[in-house]
Design a protein around this motif. Structure first.
Motif, PDB file in Angstrom:
ATOM      1  N   GLN A 242       0.825  -1.204   0.000  1.00  0.00           N
ATOM      2  CA  GLN A 242       0.000   0.000   0.000  1.00  0.00           C
ATOM      3  C   GLN A 242       0.862   1.258   0.000  1.00  0.00           C
ATOM      4  N   GLU A 254      -8.558  -1.859  -6.494  1.00  0.00           N
ATOM      5  CA  GLU A 254      -9.832  -2.265  -5.920  1.00  0.00           C
ATOM      6  C   GLU A 254     -10.757  -2.679  -7.066  1.00  0.00           C
ATOM      7  N   ASP A 256     -13.846  -3.695  -7.846  1.00  0.00           N
ATOM      8  CA  ASP A 256     -15.135  -3.740  -7.160  1.00  0.00           C
ATOM      9  C   ASP A 256     -16.339  -3.691  -8.088  1.00  0.00           C
ATOM     10  N   SER A 279      -4.820  -7.611  -4.541  1.00  0.00           N
ATOM     11  CA  SER A 279      -5.570  -6.378  -4.740  1.00  0.00           C
ATOM     12  C   SER A 279      -5.824  -5.729  -3.382  1.00  0.00           C
ATOM     13  N   GLY A 280      -6.691  -4.707  -3.310  1.00  0.00           N
ATOM     14  CA  GLY A 280      -6.701  -3.836  -2.137  1.00  0.00           C
ATOM     15  C   GLY A 280      -7.716  -4.125  -1.055  1.00  0.00           C
ATOM     16  N   ALA A 281      -8.639  -5.069  -1.252  1.00  0.00           N
ATOM     17  CA  ALA A 281      -9.671  -5.309  -0.249  1.00  0.00           C
ATOM     18  C   ALA A 281      -9.139  -6.149   0.916  1.00  0.00           C
ATOM     19  N   TRP A 288     -15.855  -7.925   4.149  1.00  0.00           N
ATOM     20  CA  TRP A 288     -14.858  -7.581   3.142  1.00  0.00           C
ATOM     21  C   TRP A 288     -15.155  -6.182   2.585  1.00  0.00           C
ATOM     22  N   ASN A 290     -13.094  -2.439   0.685  1.00  0.00           N
ATOM     23  CA  ASN A 290     -11.896  -1.845   0.102  1.00  0.00           C
ATOM     24  C   ASN A 290     -11.213  -0.930   1.109  1.00  0.00           C
ATOM     25  N   GLU A 291      -9.881  -0.939   1.088  1.00  0.00           N
ATOM     26  CA  GLU A 291      -9.107  -0.110   2.009  1.00  0.00           C
ATOM     27  C   GLU A 291      -9.206   1.366   1.642  1.00  0.00           C
ATOM     28  N   HIS A 292      -9.115   1.663   0.337  1.00  0.00           N
ATOM     29  CA  HIS A 292      -9.083   3.057  -0.095  1.00  0.00           C
ATOM     30  C   HIS A 292     -10.478   3.663  -0.156  1.00  0.00           C
ATOM     31  N   SER A 293     -11.480   2.887  -0.549  1.00  0.00           N
ATOM     32  CA  SER A 293     -12.855   3.395  -0.678  1.00  0.00           C
ATOM     33  C   SER A 293     -13.796   2.548   0.171  1.00  0.00           C
ATOM     34  N   PRO A 298     -18.554  -2.948  -2.784  1.00  0.00           N
ATOM     35  CA  PRO A 298     -18.012  -3.568  -3.997  1.00  0.00           C
ATOM     36  C   PRO A 298     -18.811  -4.782  -4.437  1.00  0.00           C
TER      37      PRO A 298
END
Length: 349
Positions: A242, A254, A256, A279-281, A288, A290-293, A298
């Motif tokens: 990250q 992400e 999604d 990936s980012g989740a 579950w 997403n880290e960023h959103s 998703p």
């Protein structure tokens, strides 16, 4: 005898060219035949009413190595204030017989005029504090003789119109009673311009950083986003990945939506990459996300039997054996030779 006939032709042409604008017959576009050796230009190339102090217009003619016009007699600048159905009247001229320029319309200042049958002939005029009455179409007319002494006329045409910024200044003049609003609008425009410059600088910085990090493949693009995929690495730590993505202005990808997942899968199949990509989740409090959103719900495309309910596999990855569908994976993996991850970067400023 031939020389006398030529001078008679010259004097006839001079009589047409050098009379006043009121006496001259007007002419239309149907009479114009452009020629590449004739040029007409403006400096500056636009008029800003109330701001432009003067505009210079230069009409010039340069002979070819094999000229269709062997001698030049006169250069004339003509103007039409209308552009849809132009009707031209003469403004200024210079001729070889008298050797100096003439001001025909008296709306301009004649700067210089020269007929040079060995090089370039030119006519230079200037408008002082021009207004919209002087906009429209301008023609550079060159008169001379061909190799057998037959009169020839060549033209170039260009349009001089107020630039769009003229509308802005017109609005500012109308808003003089409300300078606060006008200044606020100008400030917003300046801020937007500064933000765009800052964004472009960041993009250049990201590209330079990626260039220095040779473990990334060239980016691929989808729906306004860039995707940077690492080449094969021997260890993966979620937090470290990250941070690496943040250095280039992005985050772990992400995936999604079904469209984004299909794009990613097709790319991985095309690249024929035989290793695991993260990936980012992550799984947080049993869910579950997403880290960023985290606020975006998703649409994960899980592989059959996934995600497994295991407290150790709380990160998300994919690999070819599962047809690049998503799988629950460990967040930290090392001592392997088939690992990688994807960074996603928003392209829009």
């Amino acid at each position: 005898m031939f020389a006398m006939q030529s001078w008679v032709v010259i004097l006839i042409i001079a009589g047409i060219t050098l009379t006043s604008a009121d006496e001259d017959p007007l002419f239309t576009d149907s009479l114009l035949t452009p020629d590449k050796n004739v040029t007409i230009s403006f400096s500056p190339p636009f008029i800003i009413n109330g701001l432009t102090s003067d505009v210079d217009i230069t009409c010039s003619f340069t002979r070819d190595l094999i000229p269709a016009m062997t001698s030049i007699f006169s250069l004339v600048i003509a103007h039409s204030s209308t552009t849809d159905q132009p009707l031209y009247s003469y403004v200024a001229s210079v001729n070889a017989l008298e050797g100096h320029a003439h001001n025909i319309s008296h709306d301009v200042e004649v700067i210089s005029g020269l007929i040079d049958n060995q090089g370039e002939s030119s006519l230079h005029i200037r408008f002082k504090y021009p207004d919209s009455n002087l906009t429209g179409l301008y023609v550079c007319e060159v008169q001379g003789f061909d190799q057998i002494g037959k009169p020839v006329t060549k033209y170039a045409k260009v349009k001089l119109m107020p630039t769009n910024i003229n509308d802005l200044f017109h609005q500012i003049n109308n808003l003089q009673s409300n300078l606060t609003e006008a200044n606020a609008n100008l400030s917003l425009l300046q801020n937007s311009f500064n933000a765009m410059q800052s964004c472009m600088s960041r993009k250049d910085e990201y590209i330079n950083k990626l260039t220095n990090q040779s473990n990334f493949y060239s980016p691929v693009f989808f729906n306004g986003h860039s995707y940077y995929m690492t080449q094969k690495i021997s260890r993966f730590f979620y937090a470290e990945a990250q941070n690496s993505c943040k250095l280039i202005g992005g985050y772990l990808a992400e995936l999604d939506t079904q469209g984004e997942m299909d794009f990613f899968r097709e790319y991985m199949i095309k690249m024929n990459i035989p290793y695991i990509f993260w990936s980012g989740a992550t799984k947080q409090n049993g869910t579950w996300a997403n880290e960023h959103s985290p606020d975006v719900r998703p649409l994960f495309d899980w592989a059959p039997g996934q995600p497994v309910n295991n407290s150790d596999t709380v990160c998300q990855c994919s690999f070819s054996a599962n047809y690049w569908k998503l799988t629950a994976c460990f967040c930290d993996v090392y001592d392997r030779s088939d690992l990688g991850y994807v960074c996603e970067v928003l392209d829009r400023c």
